[in-house]
Design a protein around this motif. Structure first.
Motif, PDB file in Angstrom:
ATOM      1  N   ASN A  19       1.136   4.521  -7.863  1.00  7.61           N
ATOM      2  CA  ASN A  19       0.893   4.635  -6.432  1.00  7.61           C
ATOM      3  C   ASN A  19       1.196   3.286  -5.789  1.00  7.61           C
ATOM      4  O   ASN A  19       0.611   2.274  -6.165  1.00  7.61           O
ATOM      5  CB  ASN A  19      -0.562   5.015  -6.143  1.00  7.61           C
ATOM      6  N   LEU A  20       2.112   3.292  -4.850  1.00  9.69           N
ATOM      7  CA  LEU A  20       2.449   2.076  -4.122  1.00  9.69           C
ATOM      8  C   LEU A  20       1.720   2.118  -2.787  1.00  9.69           C
ATOM      9  O   LEU A  20       1.943   3.017  -1.977  1.00  9.69           O
ATOM     10  CB  LEU A  20       3.958   1.982  -3.897  1.00  9.69           C
ATOM     11  N   VAL A  21       0.831   1.176  -2.571  1.00  9.56           N
ATOM     12  CA  VAL A  21       0.051   1.106  -1.348  1.00  9.56           C
ATOM     13  C   VAL A  21       0.599  -0.043  -0.510  1.00  9.56           C
ATOM     14  O   VAL A  21       0.670  -1.172  -0.983  1.00  9.56           O
ATOM     15  CB  VAL A  21      -1.446   0.890  -1.652  1.00  9.56           C
ATOM     16  N   THR A  22       1.006   0.282   0.700  1.00  2.59           N
ATOM     17  CA  THR A  22       1.575  -0.735   1.577  1.00  2.59           C
ATOM     18  C   THR A  22       0.691  -0.931   2.801  1.00  2.59           C
ATOM     19  O   THR A  22       0.039  -0.002   3.261  1.00  2.59           O
ATOM     20  CB  THR A  22       2.996  -0.345   2.034  1.00  2.59           C
ATOM     21  N   SER A  23       0.700  -2.103   3.312  1.00  7.60           N
ATOM     22  CA  SER A  23      -0.086  -2.454   4.493  1.00  7.60           C
ATOM     23  C   SER A  23       0.477  -1.756   5.727  1.00  7.60           C
ATOM     24  O   SER A  23       1.698  -1.576   5.861  1.00  7.60           O
ATOM     25  CB  SER A  23      -0.029  -3.966   4.701  1.00  7.60           C
ATOM     26  N   ALA A  24      -0.416  -1.418   6.635  1.00  3.92           N
ATOM     27  CA  ALA A  24       0.014  -0.830   7.910  1.00  3.92           C
ATOM     28  C   ALA A  24       0.921  -1.792   8.680  1.00  3.92           C
ATOM     29  O   ALA A  24       1.772  -1.366   9.458  1.00  3.92           O
ATOM     30  CB  ALA A  24      -1.203  -0.462   8.744  1.00  3.92           C
ATOM     31  N   ALA A  25       0.763  -3.090   8.436  1.00 10.03           N
ATOM     32  CA  ALA A  25       1.579  -4.101   9.123  1.00 10.03           C
ATOM     33  C   ALA A  25       3.069  -3.938   8.817  1.00 10.03           C
ATOM     34  O   ALA A  25       3.909  -4.336   9.617  1.00 10.03           O
ATOM     35  CB  ALA A  25       1.122  -5.499   8.732  1.00 10.03           C
ATOM     36  N   PHE A  26       3.392  -3.355   7.672  1.00  8.32           N
ATOM     37  CA  PHE A  26       4.797  -3.152   7.298  1.00  8.32           C
ATOM     38  C   PHE A  26       5.369  -1.860   7.870  1.00  8.32           C
ATOM     39  O   PHE A  26       6.565  -1.627   7.794  1.00  8.32           O
ATOM     40  CB  PHE A  26       4.956  -3.129   5.777  1.00  8.32           C
ATOM     41  N   GLY A  27       4.524  -0.997   8.386  1.00 13.32           N
ATOM     42  CA  GLY A  27       5.000   0.283   8.917  1.00 13.32           C
ATOM     43  C   GLY A  27       5.099   1.329   7.819  1.00 13.32           C
ATOM     44  O   GLY A  27       4.696   1.122   6.677  1.00 13.32           O
ATOM     45  N   ASP A  28       5.636   2.470   8.184  1.00 11.45           N
ATOM     46  CA  ASP A  28       5.741   3.625   7.292  1.00 11.45           C
ATOM     47  C   ASP A  28       6.749   3.339   6.170  1.00 11.45           C
ATOM     48  O   ASP A  28       7.935   3.131   6.436  1.00 11.45           O
ATOM     49  CB  ASP A  28       6.176   4.840   8.103  1.00 11.45           C
ATOM     50  N   PRO A  29       6.318   3.365   4.895  1.00 11.84           N
ATOM     51  CA  PRO A  29       7.217   3.059   3.790  1.00 11.84           C
ATOM     52  C   PRO A  29       8.305   4.105   3.567  1.00 11.84           C
ATOM     53  O   PRO A  29       9.296   3.833   2.894  1.00 11.84           O
ATOM     54  CB  PRO A  29       6.282   2.978   2.577  1.00 11.84           C
ATOM     55  N   VAL A  30       8.140   5.278   4.145  1.00 13.81           N
ATOM     56  CA  VAL A  30       9.177   6.310   4.044  1.00 13.81           C
ATOM     57  C   VAL A  30      10.449   5.828   4.739  1.00 13.81           C
ATOM     58  O   VAL A  30      11.551   6.182   4.356  1.00 13.81           O
ATOM     59  CB  VAL A  30       8.673   7.649   4.643  1.00 13.81           C
ATOM     60  N   VAL A  31      10.281   4.956   5.708  1.00 17.29           N
ATOM     61  CA  VAL A  31      11.409   4.452   6.494  1.00 17.29           C
ATOM     62  C   VAL A  31      12.155   3.326   5.772  1.00 17.29           C
ATOM     63  O   VAL A  31      13.380   3.275   5.797  1.00 17.29           O
ATOM     64  CB  VAL A  31      10.922   3.957   7.877  1.00 17.29           C
ATOM     65  N   TYR A  32      11.445   2.425   5.103  1.00 17.38           N
ATOM     66  CA  TYR A  32      12.104   1.254   4.519  1.00 17.38           C
ATOM     67  C   TYR A  32      12.022   1.184   2.994  1.00 17.38           C
ATOM     68  O   TYR A  32      12.956   0.714   2.356  1.00 17.38           O
ATOM     69  CB  TYR A  32      11.538  -0.047   5.110  1.00 17.38           C
ATOM     70  N   LEU A  33      10.920   1.625   2.407  1.00 17.19           N
ATOM     71  CA  LEU A  33      10.758   1.475   0.959  1.00 17.19           C
ATOM     72  C   LEU A  33      11.333   2.657   0.184  1.00 17.19           C
ATOM     73  O   LEU A  33      12.006   2.466  -0.830  1.00 17.19           O
ATOM     74  CB  LEU A  33       9.277   1.274   0.605  1.00 17.19           C
ATOM     75  N   GLN A  34      11.085   3.849   0.656  1.00 18.57           N
ATOM     76  CA  GLN A  34      11.593   5.020  -0.059  1.00 18.57           C
ATOM     77  C   GLN A  34      13.113   5.016  -0.173  1.00 18.57           C
ATOM     78  O   GLN A  34      13.643   5.225  -1.272  1.00 18.57           O
ATOM     79  CB  GLN A  34      11.098   6.309   0.594  1.00 18.57           C
ATOM     80  N   PRO A  35      13.878   4.749   0.897  1.00 18.05           N
ATOM     81  CA  PRO A  35      15.339   4.703   0.751  1.00 18.05           C
ATOM     82  C   PRO A  35      15.808   3.637  -0.245  1.00 18.05           C
ATOM     83  O   PRO A  35      16.755   3.854  -0.999  1.00 18.05           O
ATOM     84  CB  PRO A  35      15.839   4.390   2.162  1.00 18.05           C
ATOM     85  N   LEU A  36      15.127   2.493  -0.260  1.00 17.38           N
ATOM     86  CA  LEU A  36      15.480   1.433  -1.204  1.00 17.38           C
ATOM     87  C   LEU A  36      15.256   1.897  -2.639  1.00 17.38           C
ATOM     88  O   LEU A  36      16.120   1.718  -3.501  1.00 17.38           O
ATOM     89  CB  LEU A  36      14.663   0.178  -0.918  1.00 17.38           C
ATOM     90  N   LEU A  37      14.100   2.500  -2.903  1.00 18.34           N
ATOM     91  CA  LEU A  37      13.807   2.994  -4.253  1.00 18.34           C
ATOM     92  C   LEU A  37      14.794   4.074  -4.675  1.00 18.34           C
ATOM     93  O   LEU A  37      15.257   4.087  -5.817  1.00 18.34           O
ATOM     94  CB  LEU A  37      12.374   3.526  -4.317  1.00 18.34           C
ATOM     95  N   GLU A  38      15.121   4.975  -3.762  1.00 17.09           N
ATOM     96  CA  GLU A  38      16.074   6.037  -4.081  1.00 17.09           C
ATOM     97  C   GLU A  38      17.453   5.468  -4.391  1.00 17.09           C
ATOM     98  O   GLU A  38      18.142   5.947  -5.282  1.00 17.09           O
ATOM     99  CB  GLU A  38      16.147   7.043  -2.940  1.00 17.09           C
ATOM    100  N   LYS A  39      17.845   4.434  -3.665  1.00 15.18           N
ATOM    101  CA  LYS A  39      19.146   3.801  -3.910  1.00 15.18           C
ATOM    102  C   LYS A  39      19.161   3.069  -5.256  1.00 15.18           C
ATOM    103  O   LYS A  39      20.100   3.203  -6.035  1.00 15.18           O
ATOM    104  CB  LYS A  39      19.471   2.835  -2.776  1.00 15.18           C
ATOM    105  N   LEU A  40      18.114   2.298  -5.530  1.00 17.13           N
ATOM    106  CA  LEU A  40      18.068   1.509  -6.760  1.00 17.13           C
ATOM    107  C   LEU A  40      17.888   2.362  -8.013  1.00 17.13           C
ATOM    108  O   LEU A  40      18.435   2.042  -9.059  1.00 17.13           O
ATOM    109  CB  LEU A  40      16.936   0.484  -6.690  1.00 17.13           C
ATOM    110  N   TYR A  41      17.102   3.424  -7.905  1.00 16.36           N
ATOM    111  CA  TYR A  41      16.764   4.219  -9.087  1.00 16.36           C
ATOM    112  C   TYR A  41      17.472   5.559  -9.128  1.00 16.36           C
ATOM    113  O   TYR A  41      17.243   6.345 -10.047  1.00 16.36           O
ATOM    114  CB  TYR A  41      15.242   4.412  -9.174  1.00 16.36           C
ATOM    115  N   ASP A  42      18.325   5.814  -8.157  1.00 16.90           N
ATOM    116  CA  ASP A  42      19.133   7.022  -8.103  1.00 16.90           C
ATOM    117  C   ASP A  42      18.256   8.237  -8.380  1.00 16.90           C
ATOM    118  O   ASP A  42      17.288   8.447  -7.686  1.00 16.90           O
ATOM    119  CB  ASP A  42      20.302   6.889  -9.080  1.00 16.90           C
ATOM    120  N   ASN A  43      18.548   8.997  -9.409  1.00 21.37           N
ATOM    121  CA  ASN A  43      17.742  10.186  -9.718  1.00 21.37           C
ATOM    122  C   ASN A  43      16.810   9.929 -10.903  1.00 21.37           C
ATOM    123  O   ASN A  43      16.457  10.851 -11.618  1.00 21.37           O
ATOM    124  CB  ASN A  43      18.631  11.402  -9.951  1.00 21.37           C
ATOM    125  N   ARG A  44      16.389   8.679 -11.083  1.00 21.54           N
ATOM    126  CA  ARG A  44      15.459   8.336 -12.164  1.00 21.54           C
ATOM    127  C   ARG A  44      14.014   8.253 -11.685  1.00 21.54           C
ATOM    128  O   ARG A  44      13.125   7.962 -12.468  1.00 21.54           O
ATOM    129  CB  ARG A  44      15.870   7.011 -12.814  1.00 21.54           C
TER     130      ARG A  44
END
Length: 65
Positions: A19-44
């Motif tokens: 579980n990755l818990v991000t601060s509200a100060a960074f905003g919604d992680p679906v916008v910035y973190l999820q795309p990065l993880l999907e790009k780096l880890y492809d379908n893994r």
């Protein structure tokens, strides 16, 4: 934060999740973190937005597949 999240995913065993818990100060992680993880880890990885926690932060669950 992003470095810590990537390290947590790297250290997670295949077949398990983190579980990755991000601060509200960074905003919604679906916008910035999820795309990065999907790009780096492809379908893994499989990613699910869990919820915004009581502290105002956000929780993403990342499974290593």
């Amino acid at each position: 934060m992003t470095t810590d999240a990537l390290q947590a995913v790297e250290e997670t065993e295949k077949g398990c999740y983190v579980n990755l818990v991000t601060s509200a100060a960074f905003g919604d992680p679906v916008v910035y973190l999820q795309p990065l993880l999907e790009k780096l880890y492809d379908n893994r990885v499989k990613i699910k937005y869990i919820n915004q926690c009581g502290c105002g932060g956000y929780v993403l669950r990342v499974w290593k597949i």
